[in-house]
Design a protein around this motif. Structure first.
Motif, PDB file in Angstrom:
ATOM      1  N   LEU A   1      61.735   5.016  18.761  1.00 43.57           N
ATOM      2  CA  LEU A   1      60.716   4.821  17.732  1.00 43.57           C
ATOM      3  C   LEU A   1      60.825   3.414  17.144  1.00 43.57           C
ATOM      4  O   LEU A   1      61.770   2.675  17.419  1.00 43.57           O
ATOM      5  N   GLN A   2      59.869   3.063  16.319  1.00 44.76           N
ATOM      6  CA  GLN A   2      59.797   1.705  15.761  1.00 44.76           C
ATOM      7  C   GLN A   2      60.637   1.607  14.484  1.00 44.76           C
ATOM      8  O   GLN A   2      60.178   1.918  13.392  1.00 44.76           O
ATOM      9  N   TRP A   3      61.882   1.161  14.655  1.00 42.10           N
ATOM     10  CA  TRP A   3      62.816   0.986  13.546  1.00 42.10           C
ATOM     11  C   TRP A   3      62.984  -0.498  13.251  1.00 42.10           C
ATOM     12  O   TRP A   3      63.023  -1.307  14.177  1.00 42.10           O
ATOM     13  N   SER A   4      63.130  -0.849  11.989  1.00 41.89           N
ATOM     14  CA  SER A   4      63.413  -2.250  11.653  1.00 41.89           C
ATOM     15  C   SER A   4      64.905  -2.536  11.704  1.00 41.89           C
ATOM     16  O   SER A   4      65.313  -3.680  11.870  1.00 41.89           O
ATOM     17  N   ALA A   5      65.734  -1.503  11.556  1.00 43.56           N
ATOM     18  CA  ALA A   5      67.185  -1.680  11.545  1.00 43.56           C
ATOM     19  C   ALA A   5      67.732  -1.658  12.969  1.00 43.56           C
ATOM     20  O   ALA A   5      67.217  -0.947  13.840  1.00 43.56           O
ATOM     21  N   ALA A   6      68.785  -2.413  13.193  1.00 48.53           N
ATOM     22  CA  ALA A   6      69.391  -2.477  14.522  1.00 48.53           C
ATOM     23  C   ALA A   6      70.035  -1.159  14.908  1.00 48.53           C
ATOM     24  O   ALA A   6      70.053  -0.785  16.084  1.00 48.53           O
ATOM     25  N   ASP A   7      70.581  -0.436  13.925  1.00 53.55           N
ATOM     26  CA  ASP A   7      71.256   0.829  14.207  1.00 53.55           C
ATOM     27  C   ASP A   7      70.671   1.931  13.337  1.00 53.55           C
ATOM     28  O   ASP A   7      71.070   2.102  12.178  1.00 53.55           O
TER      29      ASP A   7
ATOM     30  N   SER B   1      64.275  14.276  21.357  1.00 56.45           N
ATOM     31  CA  SER B   1      65.672  14.043  21.699  1.00 56.45           C
ATOM     32  C   SER B   1      66.182  12.805  20.965  1.00 56.45           C
ATOM     33  O   SER B   1      65.402  12.026  20.404  1.00 56.45           O
ATOM     34  N   ARG B   2      67.485  12.622  21.003  1.00 58.12           N
ATOM     35  CA  ARG B   2      68.062  11.436  20.363  1.00 58.12           C
ATOM     36  C   ARG B   2      67.508  10.161  21.006  1.00 58.12           C
ATOM     37  O   ARG B   2      67.196   9.200  20.317  1.00 58.12           O
ATOM     38  N   ASP B   3      67.388  10.158  22.331  1.00 63.37           N
ATOM     39  CA  ASP B   3      66.845   8.976  23.007  1.00 63.37           C
ATOM     40  C   ASP B   3      65.405   8.712  22.584  1.00 63.37           C
ATOM     41  O   ASP B   3      65.005   7.553  22.397  1.00 63.37           O
ATOM     42  N   GLN B   4      64.616   9.774  22.435  1.00 63.75           N
ATOM     43  CA  GLN B   4      63.239   9.585  21.979  1.00 63.75           C
ATOM     44  C   GLN B   4      63.206   9.022  20.566  1.00 63.75           C
ATOM     45  O   GLN B   4      62.374   8.160  20.255  1.00 63.75           O
ATOM     46  N   MET B   5      64.097   9.497  19.712  1.00 63.31           N
ATOM     47  CA  MET B   5      64.129   8.970  18.343  1.00 63.31           C
ATOM     48  C   MET B   5      64.578   7.518  18.319  1.00 63.31           C
ATOM     49  O   MET B   5      64.054   6.713  17.553  1.00 63.31           O
ATOM     50  N   LEU B   6      65.524   7.168  19.180  1.00 60.38           N
ATOM     51  CA  LEU B   6      65.951   5.770  19.259  1.00 60.38           C
ATOM     52  C   LEU B   6      64.801   4.861  19.688  1.00 60.38           C
ATOM     53  O   LEU B   6      64.760   3.686  19.316  1.00 60.38           O
TER      54      LEU B   6
ATOM     55  N   ASP C   1      67.225   0.432   3.299  1.00 61.22           N
ATOM     56  CA  ASP C   1      68.018  -0.385   4.214  1.00 61.22           C
ATOM     57  C   ASP C   1      67.290  -0.625   5.529  1.00 61.22           C
ATOM     58  O   ASP C   1      67.774  -1.391   6.375  1.00 61.22           O
ATOM     59  N   GLY C   2      66.169   0.033   5.732  1.00 59.21           N
ATOM     60  CA  GLY C   2      65.408  -0.125   6.956  1.00 59.21           C
ATOM     61  C   GLY C   2      64.073   0.556   6.833  1.00 59.21           C
ATOM     62  O   GLY C   2      63.772   1.202   5.821  1.00 59.21           O
ATOM     63  N   THR C   3      63.243   0.418   7.880  1.00 58.74           N
ATOM     64  CA  THR C   3      61.898   0.987   7.897  1.00 58.74           C
ATOM     65  C   THR C   3      61.660   1.706   9.217  1.00 58.74           C
ATOM     66  O   THR C   3      62.046   1.215  10.278  1.00 58.74           O
ATOM     67  N   LEU C   4      61.027   2.867   9.134  1.00 60.86           N
ATOM     68  CA  LEU C   4      60.532   3.575  10.305  1.00 60.86           C
ATOM     69  C   LEU C   4      59.010   3.575  10.222  1.00 60.86           C
ATOM     70  O   LEU C   4      58.435   4.064   9.252  1.00 60.86           O
ATOM     71  N   THR C   5      58.356   3.010  11.233  1.00 64.55           N
ATOM     72  CA  THR C   5      56.902   2.996  11.302  1.00 64.55           C
ATOM     73  C   THR C   5      56.473   3.958  12.405  1.00 64.55           C
ATOM     74  O   THR C   5      56.853   3.788  13.573  1.00 64.55           O
ATOM     75  N   THR C   6      55.693   4.963  12.042  1.00 69.16           N
ATOM     76  CA  THR C   6      55.341   5.999  13.001  1.00 69.16           C
ATOM     77  C   THR C   6      54.023   6.651  12.589  1.00 69.16           C
ATOM     78  O   THR C   6      53.237   6.064  11.843  1.00 69.16           O
ATOM     79  N   THR C   7      53.748   7.840  13.073  1.00 66.98           N
ATOM     80  CA  THR C   7      52.563   8.603  12.681  1.00 66.98           C
ATOM     81  C   THR C   7      53.011   9.889  11.988  1.00 66.98           C
ATOM     82  O   THR C   7      54.154  10.330  12.149  1.00 66.98           O
TER      83      THR C   7
END
Length: 232
Positions: free
Chosen positions: A202-208, A195-200, A176-182
């Motif tokens: 990150l490079q997500w393709s999904a809006a939520d 933290s939650r803010d740090q995770m938010l 349903d989405g993609t996370l692009t990271t290392t």
């Protein structure tokens, strides 16, 4: 080329951390570790050594809880960092013998714990991070095996994870989405060092990305933003 055995990976990490730890002075040993609220650098070494001692004594049947890790630290509260490292020079090789006997059944978390806490401590002292070596390869395996497990039963949608030169779908077949990271960042997220803010951020393709932010970390999320040192 690094080892692909838990035994050798643990030994590699222990020796590197012991060598580095022996160079620290009293002020550095007493430095708080932001990723581990309430612990200092010496406390973190005490946990690693206490964990090795507990495993060798047959006192652990699974991952240690907060009470166990607190006891590991408290038991060594009156010791210097040098004394803690001396203990590790005894119990570390004993644990490595146990891991060698277990072979492929040796638990990955013991290696990953060293990697995680080395990053925690070096970042607390604002010194560059070394190459994670074999431990990071085992962390990558743990991420592939663990992220997505049980998601369908919990209603968490599948997620495509893209790292440097690889990608896979966690938790199902149709993401349903993609996370692009290392790999490094994914490991830090998984181990509760973001933290939650740090995770938010990150490079997500999904809006939520909220469902995955709640599902990926094994621990955490961190109560504060955790900033790691750069690579050497």
């Amino acid at each position: 080329m690094g080892s692909d055995t838990v035994h050798d990976a643990y030994r590699e990490g222990r020796r590197r951390l012991t060598t580095w730890g022996s160079t620290l002075d009293g002020a550095e040993a007493a430095t708080p570790v932001p990723a581990l609220p309430g612990w200092t650098v010496k406390d973190t070494f005490s946990h690693l050594v206490g964990l090795a001692a507990d495993v060798c004594a047959g006192g652990l049947s699974g991952p240690p809880d907060d009470a166990v890790t607190a006891r590991q630290v408290d038991d060594r509260a009156g010791c210097s960092l040098a004394a803690v490292l001396d203990e590790w020079s005894t119990v570390g090789p004993q644990l490595e013998d146990v891991l060698a006997e277990l072979g492929r059944d040796a638990p990955l978390p013991l290696v990953i714990d060293i990697w995680s806490h080395e990053v925690d401590m070096r970042s607390a002292l604002q010194v560059p991070l070394p190459d994670g070596g074999a431990a990071e390869r085992f962390l990558d395996r743990a991420a592939r095996r663990g992220i997505g497990r049980g998601w369908s039963e919990r209603g968490v949608p599948p997620l495509r994870i893209v790292v440097e030169d690889d990608e896979w779908v966690a938790g199902g077949d149709e993401p349903d989405g993609t996370l692009t990271t290392t790999r490094f960042e994914l490991g830090r997220v998984m181990l509760g060092r973001r933290s939650r803010d740090q995770m938010l951020g990150l490079q997500w393709s999904a809006a939520d990305p909220a469902p995955w932010i709640a599902a990926i970390p094994v621990f955490g999320p961190a109560s504060i933003d955790v900033v790691d040192s750069p690579r050497a």
